[in-house]
Every structure is written in structure tokens, then in C-alpha cells.
Design an enzyme around this catalytic site. Structure first.
Site, PDB file in Angstrom:
ATOM      1  N   GLY A   1       0.833  -1.205   0.000  1.00  0.00           N
ATOM      2  CA  GLY A   1       0.000   0.000   0.000  1.00  0.00           C
ATOM      3  C   GLY A   1       0.862   1.247   0.000  1.00  0.00           C
ATOM      4  O   GLY A   1       1.992   1.247  -0.489  1.00  0.00           O
ATOM      5  N   GLY A   2       0.329   2.304   0.608  1.00  0.00           N
ATOM      6  CA  GLY A   2       1.050   3.577   0.640  1.00  0.00           C
ATOM      7  C   GLY A   2       2.388   3.482   1.341  1.00  0.00           C
ATOM      8  O   GLY A   2       3.261   4.338   1.151  1.00  0.00           O
TER       9      GLY A   2
ATOM     10  N   GLY B   1      21.431  13.152 -30.910  1.00  0.00           N
ATOM     11  CA  GLY B   1      21.041  13.668 -29.600  1.00  0.00           C
ATOM     12  C   GLY B   1      21.685  12.894 -28.476  1.00  0.00           C
ATOM     13  O   GLY B   1      21.976  13.437 -27.402  1.00  0.00           O
ATOM     14  N   ALA B   2      21.930  11.597 -28.722  1.00  0.00           N
ATOM     15  CA  ALA B   2      22.531  10.777 -27.667  1.00  0.00           C
ATOM     16  C   ALA B   2      23.970  11.215 -27.395  1.00  0.00           C
ATOM     17  O   ALA B   2      24.461  11.090 -26.272  1.00  0.00           O
ATOM     18  CB  ALA B   2      22.475   9.307 -28.047  1.00  0.00           C
TER      19      ALA B   2
HETATM   20  C1  HXC Z   1      -2.484  -4.282  12.482  1.00  0.00           C
HETATM   21  C2  HXC Z   1      -1.473  -6.144  11.637  1.00  0.00           C
HETATM   22  C3  HXC Z   1      -1.345  -5.514  10.385  1.00  0.00           C
HETATM   23  C4  HXC Z   1      -1.836  -4.192  10.240  1.00  0.00           C
HETATM   24  C5  HXC Z   1      -0.501  -7.470  10.244  1.00  0.00           C
HETATM   25  N1  HXC Z   1      -0.939  -7.344  11.496  1.00  0.00           N
HETATM   26  N2  HXC Z   1      -0.743  -6.380   9.547  1.00  0.00           N
HETATM   27  N3  HXC Z   1      -2.033  -5.520  12.665  1.00  0.00           N
HETATM   28  N4  HXC Z   1      -2.399  -3.633  11.316  1.00  0.00           N
HETATM   29  N5  HXC Z   1      -1.721  -3.550   9.111  1.00  0.00           N
HETATM   30  C6  HXC Z   1      -0.867  -8.320  12.568  1.00  0.00           C
HETATM   31  C7  HXC Z   1      -1.763  -9.518  12.313  1.00  0.00           C
HETATM   32  O1  HXC Z   1      -3.049  -9.263  12.762  1.00  0.00           O
HETATM   33  C8  HXC Z   1      -1.075 -10.582  13.142  1.00  0.00           C
HETATM   34  O2  HXC Z   1      -1.401 -10.407  14.487  1.00  0.00           O
HETATM   35  C9  HXC Z   1       0.385 -10.233  12.994  1.00  0.00           C
HETATM   36  O3  HXC Z   1       0.429  -8.884  12.590  1.00  0.00           O
HETATM   37  C10 HXC Z   1       1.086 -11.056  11.963  1.00  0.00           C
HETATM   38  O4  HXC Z   1       0.316 -11.020  10.760  1.00  0.00           O
HETATM   39  P1  HXC Z   1      -0.054 -12.332   9.946  1.00  0.00           P
HETATM   40  O5  HXC Z   1      -1.141 -11.969   9.038  1.00  0.00           O
HETATM   41  O6  HXC Z   1      -0.281 -13.479  10.884  1.00  0.00           O
HETATM   42  O7  HXC Z   1       1.303 -12.575   9.186  1.00  0.00           O
HETATM   43  P2  HXC Z   1       1.510 -13.187   7.739  1.00  0.00           P
HETATM   44  O8  HXC Z   1       0.666 -14.396   7.561  1.00  0.00           O
HETATM   45  O9  HXC Z   1       2.975 -13.339   7.586  1.00  0.00           O
HETATM   46  O10 HXC Z   1       0.965 -12.094   6.738  1.00  0.00           O
HETATM   47  C11 HXC Z   1       1.628 -10.843   6.612  1.00  0.00           C
HETATM   48  C12 HXC Z   1       0.753  -9.854   5.838  1.00  0.00           C
HETATM   49  C13 HXC Z   1      -0.654  -9.784   6.440  1.00  0.00           C
HETATM   50  C14 HXC Z   1       0.705 -10.301   4.360  1.00  0.00           C
HETATM   51  C15 HXC Z   1       1.482  -8.501   5.877  1.00  0.00           C
HETATM   52  O11 HXC Z   1      -0.545  -9.594   7.842  1.00  0.00           O
HETATM   53  C16 HXC Z   1      -1.483  -8.696   5.883  1.00  0.00           C
HETATM   54  O12 HXC Z   1      -2.013  -8.818   4.765  1.00  0.00           O
HETATM   55  N6  HXC Z   1      -1.611  -7.615   6.652  1.00  0.00           N
HETATM   56  C17 HXC Z   1      -2.404  -6.482   6.251  1.00  0.00           C
HETATM   57  C18 HXC Z   1      -1.703  -5.729   5.144  1.00  0.00           C
HETATM   58  C19 HXC Z   1      -2.424  -4.482   4.771  1.00  0.00           C
HETATM   59  O13 HXC Z   1      -3.419  -4.524   4.035  1.00  0.00           O
HETATM   60  N7  HXC Z   1      -1.989  -3.393   5.366  1.00  0.00           N
HETATM   61  C20 HXC Z   1      -2.529  -2.124   5.111  1.00  0.00           C
HETATM   62  C21 HXC Z   1      -1.843  -1.691   3.813  1.00  0.00           C
HETATM   63  S1  HXC Z   1      -2.334  -0.112   3.363  1.00  0.00           S
HETATM   64  P3  HXC Z   1      -1.581 -11.628  15.489  1.00  0.00           P
HETATM   65  O14 HXC Z   1      -2.016 -10.972  16.758  1.00  0.00           O
HETATM   66  O15 HXC Z   1      -2.604 -12.519  14.873  1.00  0.00           O
HETATM   67  O16 HXC Z   1      -0.223 -12.270  15.556  1.00  0.00           O
HETATM   68  C22 HXC Z   1      -1.261   0.822   4.119  1.00  0.00           C
HETATM   69  C23 HXC Z   1      -1.594   2.230   3.883  1.00  0.00           C
HETATM   70  C24 HXC Z   1      -0.433   3.096   4.136  1.00  0.00           C
HETATM   71  O17 HXC Z   1      -0.367   0.433   4.724  1.00  0.00           O
HETATM   72  C25 HXC Z   1      -0.869   4.460   3.706  1.00  0.00           C
HETATM   73  C26 HXC Z   1       0.239   5.420   3.690  1.00  0.00           C
HETATM   74  C27 HXC Z   1      -0.176   6.681   3.104  1.00  0.00           C
END
Ligand code: HXC
Length: 519
Positions: A174-175, A409-410
Site C-alpha cells: 500500500g502507501g 542527440g545521444a
Molecule cells: C495491524 C497487523 C497488520 C496491520 C498485520 N498485522 N498487519 N495488525 N495492522 N496492518 C498483525 C496480524 O493481525 C497478526 O497479528 C500479525 O500482525 C502477523 O500477521 P499475519 O497476518 O499473521 O502474518 P503473515 O501471515 O505473515 O501475513 C503478513 C501480511 C498480512 C501479508 C502482511 O498480515 C497482511 O495482509 N496484513 C495487512 C496488510 C495491509 O493490508 N496493510 C494495510 C496496507 S495499506 P496476530 O495478533 O494474529 O499475531 C497501508 C496504507 C499506508 O499500509 C498508507 C500510507 C499513506
């Protein structure tokens, strides 16, 4: 109540430390190892000089009251921050800890990062960010987004002031990808790093396309196809070692010169192999990296962005012990022509070198811009212009060597005299002209060739006539566009002399808010 003794206070501190810092045999380390990854703290140990790391903000805690967050402990807020040294020079670092709420970024996590960013900028020391995170902490909503915003703005304000290096050692989605994208260098590791704006699941839901994480956002993809990653490695250890190597070519900040080293390679070393390395026949190819290695200080060439736009080679090296940035056409791919990606790759590199006072050495052997509908539709005009812009605004010493072809040009875009080359040399087989002999003869002598009884004979004559006049470096030398025509083996001594003479170069551009590079 009696105040506790110093021993009791220290015992309390130790307990608090232990509750934040997991021991190396803990499940937090094991979970990372099971995924083929290192723990956030192990990474810092490998990155920094032994024993140099000092941690700050170990006891920071989140203040989120949403969902079950008040009951959720997040040791260190999921990021290890502080400073240390690399080869004895200070750096500031942050290393996200995936074992704590998935390394997700909330308000306090971001505040820890921005604190080290501010310290790095104030101290004029490089910032190294190790990214391993699930992205914005979902429970914290807009506070997480605010956290990212506060990082982005600092990345931009530090740009060109201190080197900023991003390591992607886990997910970065994401971001969140935009902080690394705003920094000077992105490092990735095969099978470990994944970077994308929208992941495989979202893509499948939106377009039905099925793609794996590795294919979509792995190191190979970003090193070869997107160009987001400048340095890809097979494992984390070599990646962390790569950071140390890269920093050895860069100054601490924009006000310093890059670090000089003792040069064990004689400046007057003349390599006779260079004569045969570059074939005189312009249709034959060769690997320009061999020329770079033979001319510059022995074993000093560190190529970056190697797999992206391989028709142009860039990297750091040393000449007379001084770091230089090398830009070279690569005749082994697309005959060394300039295309959209090569222009982007070179322009970005030239600007990075210029920002950090690294002189530029350019090796030219290009037939020109790559022709084609794809290139025109993709904006070769817009992208190609970046290279003209980057070289023209660069005020570091600029040395240019024309090895063979420099057409149209290059010829200008590869840092000729007009764009500010301070020292421009050419090999005897150099061809500096508006275009290649065959094409040129066919255009300017078309009527004469068509009218001739033996058209092929006439065409050959006209091509030879053009070659005698323009396909050499002497016409350019006569006009002062080439400072010296040198035998190939004289290249190293000539460049070394020029670089040492130009060490004190001072040039400034007219005052303005900022230029308007064609992005
Ligand atoms: C809170 C999170 C989290 C998040 C993971 N965790 N991502 N908690 N916010 N964004 C937590 C999970 O709940 C889990 O907690 C622990 O971290 C480990 O995650 P798992 O899913 O068990 O790990 P894994 O299977 O290795 O998968 C990793 C992952 C997945 C692919 C990154 O966690 C995932 O898809 N997370 C969400 C990604 C996402 O969509 N993020 C937002 C992106 S947008 P527990 O307690 O169960 O251990 C963004 C916007 C930024 O970031 C904007 C900027 C401008």
C-alpha cells in the site's frame, strides 16, 4: 515510603529492558527464522560496526484506545530505533519488528521513526530504514496514515541532504511503499521482500488476475521490470553487507566530499587489452563493464540497478582512490541505445551523484535513441529529456570518454561539452556525428545514388566519403568538442590526471526556487 535503592532501581530497569528486548532464543526470533528471515535486532547487528548500536525510545508505548488495543502490549512499538556506525562513520537506523503486531505502523511507531529521521538530518548522517511491516496499523485509523505522512515529508526534506537507504526485508504494501520510493536506494532480497501498492488478493478481486506475491512484488520483479529496486540480493546477510559497501562511496551529507581511500592501483597503469576489447567495427558488441573495470581502480566497481535497462550501466567506482559515479552505454544490449528506462536510470543516478558531490565518469558508445512506436508512445521525449536535464544541472566534475559511437542527440545526452563535460576524451575509433554513415549517405546523396548507373557502387563511395569526414574523433577535436584523442591504454592516466586537477571544482547555478525537471 522509603525511596528504592540504586540496586533496586537498576533491577527494575533490567526487568523493563527484558520485557521489551526478546532474547535471541525467544519465539519472536524463531518465528522470523521459520520464515527464512532475520529478527529486527539481528539485522542491526549485522549492519552496524560491532557494539556500535545505541537504542533510543525503547520504552515508547502506543496510546490507542480502539478495539482491544488498551490491553495489547506492543514491545518497543514494533520498531527498533537508534544510531551506530558503519566503518566508523555515524548512521541512524530504524528496523521494523514484524513480531510485534506485524511491524504495523501506528502513531507512536511513526514518532519513533521520525525522531531518528530528524536526528539524522540534524547530524548530517545517513538514514537507513529496514522495512518489515503489515503497513498502516489498522486499529489506529487516521493516526497511522498521519504517521506515514510525517515520514514522507521528512524523506523529501532530507532528499539530497543526507543519503537515505531503504531495505525491504518483509512485506511493504500500500502507501507504505512510498517512503522507500522517496529515498535514494531500495535494497531487496529474493524470496523475502515484497513490495506492492495492491496485493495479489485485491488484484484477483478487482481484475481476476492471479499472481503470486513474489511475481508481483519480489526482488526480481522490482530489480528487472519496475526499476523500483536498485540492489537485489540472494539473502539478508549479503544485502546488509551491500549497504556497507554502498555507503563507502558516499559522503555523510551534501556538504562533505565522498571518502577518499588509499589507491593501491598505479595511476599510470596502461592496460594494453583495452585496444582489442572494443572492436573497431561498430556492428560488433562487447561488455562495457570490462572497460570500466580495466580503467578504474582495481576491484572498485560496484554496479547498481544492474538488471534494469541493461543497455546502460551505472555504478560507483574509485579513480585515484576517489569515489566516482560511472555511466556507460552497454553495446551488449540493444546496441547500447538509449531508451525510456535507460534514460530514467541514468538521470536518477546522475542527480544522486551530483547531490552528494560524487564526480561523474561517462563512457559513450551509443547509436542513439531506440526507435519504435513503444518508445514514442511511452514518452521517450519526456524521459530522454531527463538525462539532458540531469547532466546539465550537475556541477560535480564531469569526465567523458567516447569509446566508439556518439551519434545525434545521444552524443549530447551522454554528457558532451555542451552539457558541461569538463574533460572530454575520445578513442581513435570514435565516431562523433549526427548519425551513422549509411543512413546519412542515403539521405544527403539520395538523388545522386539513384541517378548512378551502379547504385551500390555509388552508395559505397558516398558512405566512405562520409566516414572519412565525420566517422572519426578529429572533426570534433578540430572544433574543440573533444579535448584529446587518446590511445585506449592512456585512458586511465588521462582520467586520473583530470579528476585530480578538477577536485576543487566550484560551480553554481542561477538562484531559483527549484528547476522543473520533466518528470
Ligand atoms: C495491524 C497487523 C497488520 C496491520 C498485520 N498485522 N498487519 N495488525 N495492522 N496492518 C498483525 C496480524 O493481525 C497478526 O497479528 C500479525 O500482525 C502477523 O500477521 P499475519 O497476518 O499473521 O502474518 P503473515 O501471515 O505473515 O501475513 C503478513 C501480511 C498480512 C501479508 C502482511 O498480515 C497482511 O495482509 N496484513 C495487512 C496488510 C495491509 O493490508 N496493510 C494495510 C496496507 S495499506 P496476530 O495478533 O494474529 O499475531 C497501508 C496504507 C499506508 O499500509 C498508507 C500510507 C499513506
Amino acid at each position: 515510603m522509603a525511596k528504592p535503592s540504586i540496586d533496586e532501581l537498576i533491577a527494575d530497569l533490567m526487568r523493563r529492558n527484558d520485557s521489551v528486548v526478546p532474547p535471541p532464543d525467544s519465539t519472536q526470533y524463531q518465528k522470523q527464522h521459520d520464515k527464512g528471515k532475520l529478527h529486527a535486532r539481528e539485522r542491526l547487528e549485522l549492519l552496524l560496526d560491532p557494539g556500535s548500536f545505541f537504542e533510543i525510545d525503547r520504552f515508547v508505548e502506543h496510546r490507542c484506545t480502539n478495539f482491544d488495543m488498551p490491553k495489547t502490549r506492543a514491545p518497543g512499538e514494533g520498531v527498533v530505533c537508534g544510531g551506530g556506525t558503519i566503518e566508523g562513520r555515524p548512521v541512524f537506523v530504524y528496523s521494523q519488528d514484524f513480531g510485534v503486531l506485524g511491524g504495523s505502523l501506528g502513531e507512536a511507531h511513526a514518532a519513533k521513526i521520525t525522531k531518528v529521521m530528524d536526528l539524522a538530518l540534524k547530524a548530517g548522517a545517513p538514514l537507513i530504514g529496514i522495512n518489515d511491516s503489515g503497513g498502516a496499523r489498522i486499529q489506529e485509523g487516521v493516526d497511522s496514515l498521519h504517521g506515514y505522512g510525517s515520514i514522507f515529508v521528512r524523506n523529501v526534506r532530507s532528499s539530497g541532504v543526507i543519503p537515505q537507504l531503504s531495505l525491504i526485508l518483509g512485506p511493504c504494501a500500500g502507501g507504505a511503499v512510498y517512503s522507500p520510493a522517496l529515498t535514494d536506494f531500495v535494497f531487496m532480497v529474493q524470496g523475502v521482500s515484497h513490495m506492492f501498492i495492491t496485493g495479489p488478493q485485491v488484484i484477483k478481486a478487482v481484475s481476476g488476475e492471479v499472481v503470486s506475491e513474489e511475481e508481483l512484488g519480489g526482488a526480481a520483479t522490482h530489480a528487472r521490470l519496475s526499476g523500483v529496486c536498485q540492489l537485489a540480493f540472494p539473502d539478508e546477510k549479503s544485502c546488509l553487507a551491500g549497504v556497507r559497501t554502498l555507503l563507502s562511496y558516499l559522503p555523510q551529507n551534501n556538504l562533505e566530499d565522498p571518502p577518499a581511500r588509499e589507491c593501491g592501483d598505479p595511476l599510470d597503469r596502461r592496460d594494453p587489452e583495452l585496444r582489442s576489447l572494443v572492436p573497431v567495427d561498430g556492428r560488433q558488441s562487447y561488455d562495457v563493464r570490462e572497460v570500466i573495470r580495466r580503467v578504474l581502480d582495481q576491484d572498485s566497481f560496484f554496479e547498481i540497478h544492474a538488471e534494469f535497462a541493461p543497455n546502460l550501466v551505472i555504478g560507483y567506482a574509485r579513480l585515484a582512490g576517489l569515489p566516482v559515479g560511472v555511466v556507460a552505454n552497454q553495446p551488449a544490449y540493444l546496441a547500447g541505445s538509449l531508451d525510456i528506462n535507460a534514460s530514467d536510470k541514468a538521470s536518477r543516478f546522475v542527480r544522486t551523484c551530483d547531490a552528494f558531490n560524487v564526480p561523474l565518469v561517462t563512457f559513450v558508445d551509443t547509436p542513439g535513441y531506440l526507435p519504435g512506436k513503444n518508445q514514442e508512445f511511452g514518452g521517450i521525449i519526456r524521459h530522454g529529456a531527463k538525462l539532458l536535464y540531469a547532466y546539465s544541472e550537475a556541477t560535480v566534475p564531469k569526465l567523458t570518454v567516447t569509446l566508439r559511437k556518439a551519434y545525434g542527440g545521444a552524443y549530447i545526452a551522454m554528457c558532451n561539452r555542451d552539457l558541461g563535460a569538463d574533460f572530454q576524451i575520445a578513442w581513435p575509433q570514435a565516431e562523433i556525428a549526427v548519425m551513422g554513415a549509411a543512413g546519412a549517405a542515403n539521405i544527403i546523396h539520395r538523388k545522386e545514388i539513384e541517378a548512378a548507373a551502379d547504385k551500390e557502387q555509388k552508395r559505397r563511395e558516398k558512405i566512405e566519403e562520409y566516414e572519412r569526414l565525420f566517422s572519426n574523433p578529429y572533426e570534433a577535436a578540430k572544433h574543440g568538442m573533444v579535448d584529446a584523442v587518446v590511445e585506449p591504454e592512456e585512458t586511465r592516466p588521462a582520467l586520473a590526471r583530470a579528476l585530480l586537477s578538477l577536485r576543487g571544482k566550484r560551480e553554481s547555478l542561477p538562484g531559483r526556487k527549484h528547476g522543473n525537471i520533466p518528470l
